[in-house]
Scaffold this motif. Structure first.
Motif, PDB file in Angstrom:
ATOM      1  N   ALA A 101       0.527  -1.034   0.348  1.00 27.48           N
ATOM      2  CA  ALA A 101      -0.512   0.227   0.673  1.00 27.48           C
ATOM      3  C   ALA A 101       0.552   1.645  -0.151  1.00 27.48           C
ATOM      4  O   ALA A 101       2.010   1.275   0.899  1.00 27.48           O
ATOM      5  N   ASP A 102       0.408   2.076  -0.699  1.00 27.19           N
ATOM      6  CA  ASP A 102       1.292   3.185  -0.569  1.00 27.19           C
ATOM      7  C   ASP A 102       1.246   4.513   1.143  1.00 27.19           C
ATOM      8  O   ASP A 102      -0.123   3.730   1.626  1.00 27.19           O
ATOM      9  N   ARG A 103       1.801   4.413   0.987  1.00 25.32           N
ATOM     10  CA  ARG A 103       2.740   5.085   2.258  1.00 25.32           C
ATOM     11  C   ARG A 103       3.157   6.497   2.535  1.00 25.32           C
ATOM     12  O   ARG A 103       4.101   6.886   3.646  1.00 25.32           O
ATOM     13  N   THR A 104       2.736   7.538   1.861  1.00 27.25           N
ATOM     14  CA  THR A 104       3.017   8.655   1.512  1.00 27.25           C
ATOM     15  C   THR A 104       2.313   9.338   3.356  1.00 27.25           C
ATOM     16  O   THR A 104       1.880   9.049   3.463  1.00 27.25           O
ATOM     17  N   PRO A 105       3.945  10.247   3.885  1.00 27.72           N
ATOM     18  CA  PRO A 105       3.279  10.536   5.450  1.00 27.72           C
ATOM     19  C   PRO A 105       2.178  11.542   5.128  1.00 27.72           C
ATOM     20  O   PRO A 105       1.834  12.043   4.065  1.00 27.72           O
ATOM     21  N   VAL A 106       1.298  11.741   5.912  1.00 23.55           N
ATOM     22  CA  VAL A 106       0.501  12.675   6.470  1.00 23.55           C
ATOM     23  C   VAL A 106       0.536  13.327   7.525  1.00 23.55           C
ATOM     24  O   VAL A 106      -0.164  14.149   7.259  1.00 23.55           O
ATOM     25  N   ASP A 107       1.830  13.394   8.210  1.00 24.26           N
ATOM     26  CA  ASP A 107       1.590  14.530   9.081  1.00 24.26           C
ATOM     27  C   ASP A 107       2.419  16.037   9.161  1.00 24.26           C
ATOM     28  O   ASP A 107       3.402  15.325   7.487  1.00 24.26           O
ATOM     29  N   PRO A 108       2.688  16.697   9.774  1.00 22.87           N
ATOM     30  CA  PRO A 108       3.492  17.695   9.455  1.00 22.87           C
ATOM     31  C   PRO A 108       4.872  17.510   9.553  1.00 22.87           C
ATOM     32  O   PRO A 108       5.565  16.687  11.003  1.00 22.87           O
ATOM     33  N   LEU A 109       6.130  18.396   9.070  1.00 19.80           N
ATOM     34  CA  LEU A 109       7.037  17.952   9.683  1.00 19.80           C
ATOM     35  C   LEU A 109       8.071  18.433  10.679  1.00 19.80           C
ATOM     36  O   LEU A 109       8.742  18.244  10.951  1.00 19.80           O
ATOM     37  N   CYS A 110       7.450  19.718  11.557  1.00 21.69           N
ATOM     38  CA  CYS A 110       7.650  19.946  12.950  1.00 21.69           C
ATOM     39  C   CYS A 110       8.184  18.642  13.695  1.00 21.69           C
ATOM     40  O   CYS A 110       9.079  19.616  14.091  1.00 21.69           O
ATOM     41  N   ALA A 111       7.106  16.911  14.423  1.00 17.76           N
ATOM     42  CA  ALA A 111       7.171  16.487  15.316  1.00 17.76           C
ATOM     43  C   ALA A 111       9.096  15.919  14.803  1.00 17.76           C
ATOM     44  O   ALA A 111       9.600  15.849  15.617  1.00 17.76           O
ATOM     45  N   ILE A 112       9.204  15.523  13.741  1.00 21.31           N
ATOM     46  CA  ILE A 112      10.907  15.248  13.069  1.00 21.31           C
ATOM     47  C   ILE A 112      11.662  16.519  13.033  1.00 21.31           C
ATOM     48  O   ILE A 112      12.712  15.999  13.508  1.00 21.31           O
ATOM     49  N   CYS A 113      11.167  17.579  13.114  1.00 20.20           N
ATOM     50  CA  CYS A 113      12.369  18.941  12.588  1.00 20.20           C
ATOM     51  C   CYS A 113      12.874  19.062  14.764  1.00 20.20           C
ATOM     52  O   CYS A 113      14.109  18.851  14.411  1.00 20.20           O
ATOM     53  N   LYS A 114      11.838  18.527  15.248  1.00 17.91           N
ATOM     54  CA  LYS A 114      12.106  18.485  17.004  1.00 17.91           C
ATOM     55  C   LYS A 114      12.927  17.586  17.272  1.00 17.91           C
ATOM     56  O   LYS A 114      14.071  18.180  17.848  1.00 17.91           O
ATOM     57  N   THR A 115      12.818  16.391  16.384  1.00 14.89           N
ATOM     58  CA  THR A 115      13.685  15.582  17.019  1.00 14.89           C
ATOM     59  C   THR A 115      15.324  15.571  16.308  1.00 14.89           C
ATOM     60  O   THR A 115      16.158  15.152  16.653  1.00 14.89           O
ATOM     61  N   LYS A 116      15.840  16.453  15.514  1.00 11.46           N
ATOM     62  CA  LYS A 116      16.703  17.020  15.189  1.00 11.46           C
ATOM     63  C   LYS A 116      17.313  18.432  16.266  1.00 11.46           C
ATOM     64  O   LYS A 116      18.425  18.292  15.595  1.00 11.46           O
ATOM     65  N   GLU A 117      16.883  18.602  16.895  1.00 12.10           N
ATOM     66  CA  GLU A 117      17.153  19.267  17.297  1.00 12.10           C
ATOM     67  C   GLU A 117      17.559  20.558  16.734  1.00 12.10           C
ATOM     68  O   GLU A 117      17.928  21.379  17.814  1.00 12.10           O
ATOM     69  N   ASN A 118      16.734  21.357  16.309  1.00 14.20           N
ATOM     70  CA  ASN A 118      16.994  22.569  15.247  1.00 14.20           C
ATOM     71  C   ASN A 118      15.923  23.418  15.985  1.00 14.20           C
ATOM     72  O   ASN A 118      15.335  22.902  17.173  1.00 14.20           O
ATOM     73  N   VAL A 119      16.576  25.280  16.158  1.00  9.48           N
ATOM     74  CA  VAL A 119      15.859  25.526  16.064  1.00  9.48           C
ATOM     75  C   VAL A 119      14.776  26.265  16.413  1.00  9.48           C
ATOM     76  O   VAL A 119      15.009  26.437  14.850  1.00  9.48           O
ATOM     77  N   CYS A 120      13.348  26.229  16.754  1.00  9.51           N
ATOM     78  CA  CYS A 120      12.545  26.584  15.840  1.00  9.51           C
ATOM     79  C   CYS A 120      12.062  27.881  15.444  1.00  9.51           C
ATOM     80  O   CYS A 120      13.201  29.354  15.817  1.00  9.51           O
ATOM     81  N   PHE A 121      12.166  27.921  13.663  1.00  8.86           N
ATOM     82  CA  PHE A 121      12.567  29.416  13.152  1.00  8.86           C
ATOM     83  C   PHE A 121      10.725  30.213  13.510  1.00  8.86           C
ATOM     84  O   PHE A 121      11.211  31.460  13.527  1.00  8.86           O
ATOM     85  N   LEU A 122      10.148  29.861  14.374  1.00  5.52           N
ATOM     86  CA  LEU A 122       9.301  30.538  14.297  1.00  5.52           C
ATOM     87  C   LEU A 122       9.031  30.526  15.391  1.00  5.52           C
ATOM     88  O   LEU A 122       9.226  32.258  16.072  1.00  5.52           O
ATOM     89  N   ASP A 123       9.585  30.404  16.241  1.00  2.00           N
ATOM     90  CA  ASP A 123      10.711  30.961  17.736  1.00  2.00           C
ATOM     91  C   ASP A 123      11.243  32.532  17.828  1.00  2.00           C
ATOM     92  O   ASP A 123      11.443  32.732  18.595  1.00  2.00           O
ATOM     93  N   ARG A 124      12.337  32.394  16.488  1.00  2.00           N
ATOM     94  CA  ARG A 124      13.003  33.709  16.013  1.00  2.00           C
ATOM     95  C   ARG A 124      12.424  33.993  15.788  1.00  2.00           C
ATOM     96  O   ARG A 124      12.646  35.122  14.573  1.00  2.00           O
ATOM     97  N   GLY A 125      10.371  34.342  15.074  1.00  2.00           N
ATOM     98  CA  GLY A 125       9.943  35.215  14.384  1.00  2.00           C
ATOM     99  C   GLY A 125      10.269  35.402  13.286  1.00  2.00           C
ATOM    100  O   GLY A 125      10.636  36.132  12.359  1.00  2.00           O
ATOM    101  N   GLU A 126      10.793  34.001  12.549  1.00  2.00           N
ATOM    102  CA  GLU A 126      10.381  33.525  10.506  1.00  2.00           C
ATOM    103  C   GLU A 126       9.608  32.827  10.882  1.00  2.00           C
ATOM    104  O   GLU A 126       9.850  31.704  10.991  1.00  2.00           O
ATOM    105  N   VAL A 127       9.258  32.846   9.512  1.00  4.67           N
ATOM    106  CA  VAL A 127       8.099  32.280   8.948  1.00  4.67           C
ATOM    107  C   VAL A 127       8.210  31.050   8.375  1.00  4.67           C
ATOM    108  O   VAL A 127       9.819  31.245   7.812  1.00  4.67           O
TER     109      VAL A 127
END
Lengths: 420, 247
Positions: free
Chosen positions: B156-182
């Motif tokens: 079956a097709d398993r194209t992901p359906v979630d937004p990417l924020c969750a995986i971004c968090k696991t990379k320990e990236n600093v959130c752009f929204l918190d830095r005031g960037e779109v």
């Protein structure tokens, strides 16, 4: 009267059809029909913000994307008067050369070589000539990985932004890559020798040749435009004055002339105009090959690309050394958004690309113009096809077609680029 | 018998086909699993009458594309799209934001008519049913191999359906929204490993709208971070301007 067509010519980037009108064995007309669909990039960028433009125009071409990205950034920086650091320029040069390695290896081995060894594609070489196949992949892969090291991925770089880079590669990785590039020189030399051994027809293109030139180097990232035979050298900002575009009914890509004459841009033009600026090994190998000091045989564009592979490996080794030794920063410079117009020009693997934009006070683009190398080359290609076809018209059909395809492929066309 | 595959390009920059050649280390393994019948980019030859899998790159921008897609759907058991242009209309759909006559005049002026049979750029699934998709601009080569393997095995097709924020968090990236960037990570389909934020650039939405995204909450998050919520839509147009056309 009969019409021969080769629809969707294989092993070129994009969709084009060769049409030859014959009266018996007399060639009446030859055309390169560009059926690649129009995409309208120039009107598309109007109304988008300055910091989105390189993302959009990068998508003109999946092969030359690093060059389009860099050229686009340069044009906007020119419009808003933003100077960048030498370190940023060095990384941008690596990005452009990464696409040279990737493109030239792909064009030479995957697109062109099968013509000269009588195969439909490069894949059978994996069995019959594994050393050649592995060499092709090795150079191509190094190009991709250089783009990935600097830009984050092989196609459509992520890190190259206005005024600098969002992130620099780890110096340890840069060091490893420097050694790898130095090691690649021999593979590039073998490539040049292999293409030099392929028999090509005696032929001389009637057009002029245009490329960027600089006083102190082999111009790729920057420079003025020079014309080989017309003998002039002019700032790229004047490009609209020395390149004229025209629309023809059979082509979704416009054709270019300079001073009323068709011209060629690309590796052969660069080697002709800047051969004294080549790195030592590239210069030494070039001198040993069947390439004249002023070379007008379009078929030898392939060999010139291979010489540029040698130059690129040597030059990028030097750039890596400088980046490792010299310090400095590529952190994006601070700037103010302001209105203005600017031009950027860079050598893409297949020739000079020009981007120009006008930007309003709010930082939104009000107009843009882009001329790609293939759009510049198409008029000259057709002139070459018209001159070359009669010389091989008495060959059996298959050989005639192969001859025409070889000529077309020698230009390393990028039809996506041409119809932007 | 290995499945017969054709690779077809519509309107595109060929970047995703280039990415397919960029799987250098695995290229021969992948080619060994399939019977590659047609690939204009890499080999001489003609499109065959019969095949099992059609891999399609590019946006639909001409009437010819529509007819070609209908033919592919009739013949192939499996249709797989690669890249944003085929998946969402991609960057090319931005042309939908401009009057087509104005766009034409800006590029070609008043000379002989070219670019005939044009239509508003859109995704492949606006014309035919798509079985498997590899989103992104350009495609990620590992994801391509994964999806192709699923298609070959009939999974079956398993194209992901979630937004990417969750995986971004696991990379320990600093959130752009918190830095005031779109950043468009709140609404964009995951599966890219949050590549751009990890390289210190905000997400630009190239993988399309995540089916499970909560747009209202995303707008509210923008407001709470002091960002203009209309920028969410405007920026998202970059790769997704066709969404208005197809809905």
């Amino acid at each position: 009267m009969s019409l021969i067509t080769v629809e969707h010519v294989a092993r070129i980037e994009g969709h084009g059809t060769i049409s030859v009108e014959l009266d018996g064995s007399i060639v009446k007309d030859v055309r390169m029909d560009i059926v690649e669909p129009a995409r309208f990039f120039e009107p598309m960028i109007v109304g988008r913000r300055f910091d989105e433009i390189s993302l959009i125009t990068s998508r003109i071409c999946g092969i030359c994307s690093p060059t389009h990205t860099v050229t686009s950034l340069k044009a906007i920086e020119d419009a808003m008067n933003i100077p960048v650091s030498e370190r940023t320029e060095l990384f941008r040069k690596l990005l452009v050369y990464g696409s040279f390695l990737q493109n030239h290896a792909t064009h030479l081995y995957i697109f062109s070589a099968p013509d000269y060894v009588g195969l439909p594609s490069v894949f059978p070489l994996a069995e019959t000539h594994p050393d050649v196949f592995q060499r092709a992949l090795k150079i191509k892969k190094a190009g991709n990985e250089l783009c990935t090291l600097v830009g984050g991925r092989p196609v459509h770089p992520v890190t190259a932004v206005m005024g600098g880079f969002s992130q620099e590669p780890d110096p340890r990785e840069l060091e490893v890559f420097r050694d790898r590039l130095a090691d690649l020189v021999d593979d590039a030399v073998a490539t040049a020798q292999m293409f030099d051994s392929f028999e090509v027809p005696e032929f001389s293109s009637s057009g002029d040749m245009l490329a960027l030139v600089e006083d102190d180097g082999y111009a790729v990232y920057d420079g003025d435009t020079a014309a080989l035979e017309a003998g002039w050298r002019r700032p790229v900002a004047e490009y609209r004055a020395f390149i004229t575009e025209e629309v023809f009914a059979h082509s979704n890509a416009k054709h270019s002339t300079s001073g009323g004459r068709s011209f060629m841009t690309g590796a052969i033009a660069r080697v002709n105009l800047s051969r004294d600026m080549l790195m030592p090994r590239a210069a030494e190998v070039l001198a040993s090959l069947n390439v004249r000091v002023v070379e007008k045989n379009t078929f030898l564009n392939n060999v010139c690309q291979a010489v540029e592979l040698i130059d690129a490996c040597e030059r990028c080794t030097m750039y890596c050394d400088r980046l490792l030794d010299e310090g400095g920063t590529s952190v994006p410079v601070e700037f103010e958004i302001k209105a203005g117009s600017g031009v950027g020009a860079t050598e893409a693997p297949r020739g000079t690309v020009y981007h120009s934009y006008s930007i309003g006070d709010d930082g939104f683009v009000t107009g843009g113009d882009i001329i790609t190398p293939t759009a510049q080359n198409l008029g000259n290609l057709e002139a070459d096809m018209r001159a070359f076809a009669p010389t091989i018209a008495d060959l059996p059909y298959e050989e005639f077609i192969l001859g025409m395809e070889k000529l077309v492929r020698a230009y390393d066309l990028c039809l996506s680029c041409s119809v932007h | 018998m290995a499945p017969r595959v054709v690779i077809v390009g519509l309107a595109s920059d060929f970047g995703c086909q280039v990415q397919m050649t960029n799987i250098e280390d695995d290229l021969l393994d992948v080619l060994g699993l399939i019977d590659l019948q047609y690939w204009q980019l890499a080999s001489s030859g003609h499109m065959p009458e019969e095949y099992d899998i059609a891999i399609v790159e590019g946006a639909v921008t001409t009437q010819e594309h529509v007819e070609l897609l209908k033919r592919l759907r009739k013949t192939a058991a499996v249709v797989m799209t690669i890249g944003s242009c085929a998946d969402t209309g991609g960057i090319l759909a931005l042309a939908n934001c401009v009057d087509p006559d104005v766009a034409y005049a800006a590029v070609y002026g008043k000379g002989p008519e070219v670019a005939r049979g044009r239509r508003a750029p859109g995704p492949v699934d606006a014309v035919i049913h798509v079985d498997y998709r590899v989103p992104g601009c350009p495609i990620d080569t590992d994801e391509f191999i994964n999806v192709l393997s699923r298609a070959l095995q009939g999974l079956a097709d398993r194209t992901p359906v979630d937004p990417l924020c969750a995986i971004c968090k696991t990379k320990e990236n600093v959130c752009f929204l918190d830095r005031g960037e779109v950043c468009l990570g709140l609404v964009t389909r995951t599966g890219c490993g949050a590549k751009c934020p990890t390289l210190n650039r905000p997400c630009t939405g190239c993988r399309g709208l995540a089916p499970d995204a909560n747009l209202e909450a995303a707008r509210a998050a923008f407001v709470s971070k002091g960002l203009d919520p209309t920028e969410l839509e405007r920026r998202f147009d970059l790769y997704n301007a066709a969404r208005e056309v197809t809905r």
